[in-house]
Design an enzyme around this catalytic site. Structure first.
Site, mmCIF file in Angstrom:
data_model
loop_
_atom_site.group_PDB
_atom_site.id
_atom_site.type_symbol
_atom_site.label_atom_id
_atom_site.label_comp_id
_atom_site.label_asym_id
_atom_site.label_seq_id
_atom_site.Cartn_x
_atom_site.Cartn_y
_atom_site.Cartn_z
ATOM 1 N N VAL A 69 0.833 -1.207 0.000
ATOM 2 C CA VAL A 69 0.000 0.000 0.000
ATOM 3 C C VAL A 69 0.872 1.263 0.000
ATOM 4 C CG1 VAL A 69 -1.721 1.331 1.280
ATOM 5 C CG2 VAL A 69 -1.972 -1.152 1.064
ATOM 6 N N ILE A 92 -13.782 2.056 -1.083
ATOM 7 C CA ILE A 92 -15.151 2.581 -0.984
ATOM 8 C C ILE A 92 -15.173 3.713 0.044
ATOM 9 C CG2 ILE A 92 -17.564 2.001 -0.593
ATOM 10 C CD1 ILE A 92 -16.813 -0.950 -0.837
ATOM 11 N N GLU A 116 -4.502 -15.022 2.149
ATOM 12 C CA GLU A 116 -3.152 -15.027 2.713
ATOM 13 C C GLU A 116 -2.752 -16.463 3.072
ATOM 14 O OE1 GLU A 116 -1.403 -12.146 3.505
ATOM 15 O OE2 GLU A 116 -2.979 -10.709 3.014
ATOM 16 N N LYS A 166 -13.289 -3.840 11.354
ATOM 17 C CA LYS A 166 -13.911 -2.777 10.566
ATOM 18 C C LYS A 166 -15.273 -2.396 11.140
ATOM 19 C CE LYS A 166 -11.489 -4.422 6.438
ATOM 20 N NZ LYS A 166 -11.578 -5.411 5.335
#
Lengths: 439, 439
Positions: free
Chosen positions: A16, A138, A192, A207
């Site tokens: 990232v 999003i 993963e 989240k």
């Protein structure tokens, strides 16, 4: 003309981090047009300075000490993209206490230490922006924080883990078992090597805690969540879902119990109607449905992970930070979740209502159906449907699937415990909620 | 403690204006918690001061002169909710030139006069916020402007008119004709007495022009759009859609032509795959799919109209305006759409490619199929499917439906013109694109 420069320090330069670096650089002129300021990465903290990276950059920016970035007076915006919750916490706290704007994609960190982080931000007049921490690309955090600012929230439903949704979608489309699809997902990079974080619901739970804080202003401890992953979902469940117009989704529910007005969060495999929009969000996509008391329902769908999607969200926060600095609005803590302000209470299992699905392996002998149904009745669980497919002549057990009318979570937990103890039932029953929304 | 007050002047006090007033007042304390400032409506312009309203308010706030609010030094934020494009334009221009932040829900105004409004805002250091102008309560303007700030846009697709979507959905679910459902929609308040604005695609076109400006920085003149409404959609089209896995949606497409890289906007009834998320957005709901080059596809779904949903969006702009004022960032024009900066060219019909659906009424005599297919071939339109249902013995004409492989808009226009002129074809053929996206 000398243009103001907003300096960004990246703590972490993995997938990232490199995505953020690359896209910020590629769009530097576009962003400068809009901001009247130039956003530049000036420092990067890495673990290994000799490691080869995907993008060219000035090696003089590198350090192995992220804390030195967190408190560097020459850095305007600190981007925490290291992952983990130990060093990341230290770095984030230090930066917030130093009055920095910190941009983080780290849901585990925010879930586990959100209260401390926001306290530090308040103390230091820093700010914590975290769009990328929930549902990747999003923009649901900004939607809740800003676009729906006049709303109070009735509920939030989310498909928040792409790996789980990918596996469930392939199990549904291909009729293959969980282990087989999981192995393929790993081979293809959709899961993963250690898949537990994703498929056990832990990532989605992190989240959900962040979303619940935004909507209700309360940090719900992870241990107060009801979390179950997808590993126990079988083709029997998927066949039932298909035959009855449902899809199975690992659904995060942040809701307020009807009677008591108390909050609860659950992450559970759930039967979701195919007619409802979340029932058709497949593959690695994430989706969040937000019910506001003024706007009604709005739904946000998109890529929940991936280098570029996550970078897009991180950069939106960096640009917001830059705007604040340019406008002179930095240096003032703003709680993203003050609405209502009251500390909403957490619901107990006897206050949470739903319809449920229960799959049992029952021994194939007379009286079993009577035993099962009377055990359910004893716990005030009333049946909506019963399905037992015809079994082979020589089979010793059969799969029995029941769905219930609305009951409480406590009643279903008790009933399932009683079923598990019964000599008629083999192994552990599998249960999941049947969602009531049709959209 | 004396708290700063941000003053709002409402120009227009109809359904949306009263919704804004009501919800701002109800959540005044919530918003003040978050802003550290109190947002108050201090002036309201109406046409008729004696008219009874749904909410209580201080009659001393009323005026019949919206221009006096636009330039009132005591008003921080001007909310233009009058509708129309004459007085509304005057008021908005005056306020922007006076350096105000103007919040508008008026898509017709912004579509027709956007260029002049933004020029006035630049001249006066004002700002124009317009979240409520597109897709009602769905925060898609902010998503494009802020959340996806690092993206350039490949395309935007939208279901932007709730009335049309409601009518098409009911025609699909009930098998009833357009006129019958339209009459019921009027009776139920889902369509205006004069429905043309909604069902002819005009309203959706206004919104598409606004989205195109945000994404590409160019004001496309309304007359350069290809706009067709839903009035010609029949049950024959809906039956074809159902049988082939499509839904018919009035779809706004803002796209860049493949080969030429030029922009085009169309609002057309369109066959959308039911597998694609927009194919399942039914009833009065709106939906917008945004394809960004960094994030990929994100989709936004929600209520596209209605007092409260629109008020939710208007208030999000008012709060953003208040934040800017509190932070000291007001008084500086920011163009919401500078990315890329280049004035993208508009595509010609021969540069726009799609698959198409064509429905013809053909006379029932030998050689008709040969004539129709050779006319299409002559225009380089290649057939993907041909459907003609069996006709009654005594029928003199039959409905012929063809779908084409990818061709250009110019080719299909020419082919349809030739078909219309043929003695084999009765009346005007009906044609619509077949969308290629499956999501």
């Amino acid at each position: 003309m000398s243009e103001r420069v907003i300096t960004v320090g990246l703590c972490g330069f993995g997938v990232v981090g490199q995505g953020v670096f690359n896209h910020l650089q590629k769009r530097e002129n576009d962003l400068s047009d809009q901001l009247g300021a130039r956003v530049k990465v000036t420092r990067i903290a890495v673990r290994d300075t000799s490691k080869k990276r995907d993008f060219d950059f000035d090696a003089a920016m590198l350090t192995t000490d992220p804390l030195s970035i967190a408190t560097d007076p020459a850095v305007d915006v600190v981007c925490e993209l290291m992952g983990g919750t130990t060093l990341a916490k230290e770095v984030t706290l230090a930066a917030l206490k130093a009055g920095k704007i910190v941009v983080s994609a780290n849901k585990a960190l925010i879930c586990d230490h959100g209260e401390a982080l926001f306290a530090a931000a308040k103390e230091g007049n820093g700010q914590l922006l975290f769009e990328a921490s929930v549902a990747g690309g999003i923009p649901v955090i900004k939607a809740i924080k800003e676009s729906l600012v006049v709303n109070r929230f009735n509920s939030i439903y989310g498909i928040l883990n792409g790996t789980s949704n990918y596996i469930l979608t392939r199990m549904t489309n291909e009729g293959a078992g969980y282990q087989e699809i999981l192995a393929e997902a790993k081979a293809l990079g959709y899961a993963e090597a250690d898949e537990s974080f994703d498929v056990d619901g832990i990532d989605a739970a992190h989240k959900a805690v962040v979303l619940a804080y935004l909507a209700y202003g309360r940090w719900v401890p992870y241990n107060d969540l009801l979390v179950q992953g997808i590993a126990e979902v079988t083709q029997a469940d998927i066949a039932f879902a298909k035959e009855n117009g449902y899809a199975i989704k690992l659904l995060a529910v942040i809701d307020v119990a009807h009677a008591s007005g108390k909050l609860y969060i659950s992450i559970l495999p759930t039967l979701v109607s195919k007619k409802y929009v979340l029932g058709s969000v497949d593959g690695v996509f994430n989706a969040v449905s937000v019910h506001g008391d003024v706007v009604g329902e709005t739904v946000y769908i998109g890529p929940g992970a991936g280098r570029d999607a996550t970078a897009s969200a991180v950069i939106s926060d960096i640009v917001d930070a830059a705007k604040l600095i340019v406008n002179g609005g930095a240096g003032r803590f703003i709680d993203p979740a003050p609405r209502g302000g009251a500390k909403i209470e957490l619901a107990e299992p006897e206050e949470i209502e739903s319809r449920y699905y229960v799959r049992l392996q029952v021994v194939d002998k007379p009286g079993v159906m009577a035993e099962v149904t009377s055990l359910l009745a004893k716990h005030d669980v009333s049946l909506a449907s019963v399905t037992q497919k015809e079994v082979e002549e020589d089979a010793t057990s059969a799969t029995l699937i029941v769905t219930t009318h609305t009951t409480t979570e406590q009643a279903i937990l008790d009933a399932v415990k009683a079923l598990e103890a019964s000599s008629c039932v083999e192994g552990k029953p599998f249960t999941m909620p049947v969602s009531s929304f049709e959209g």
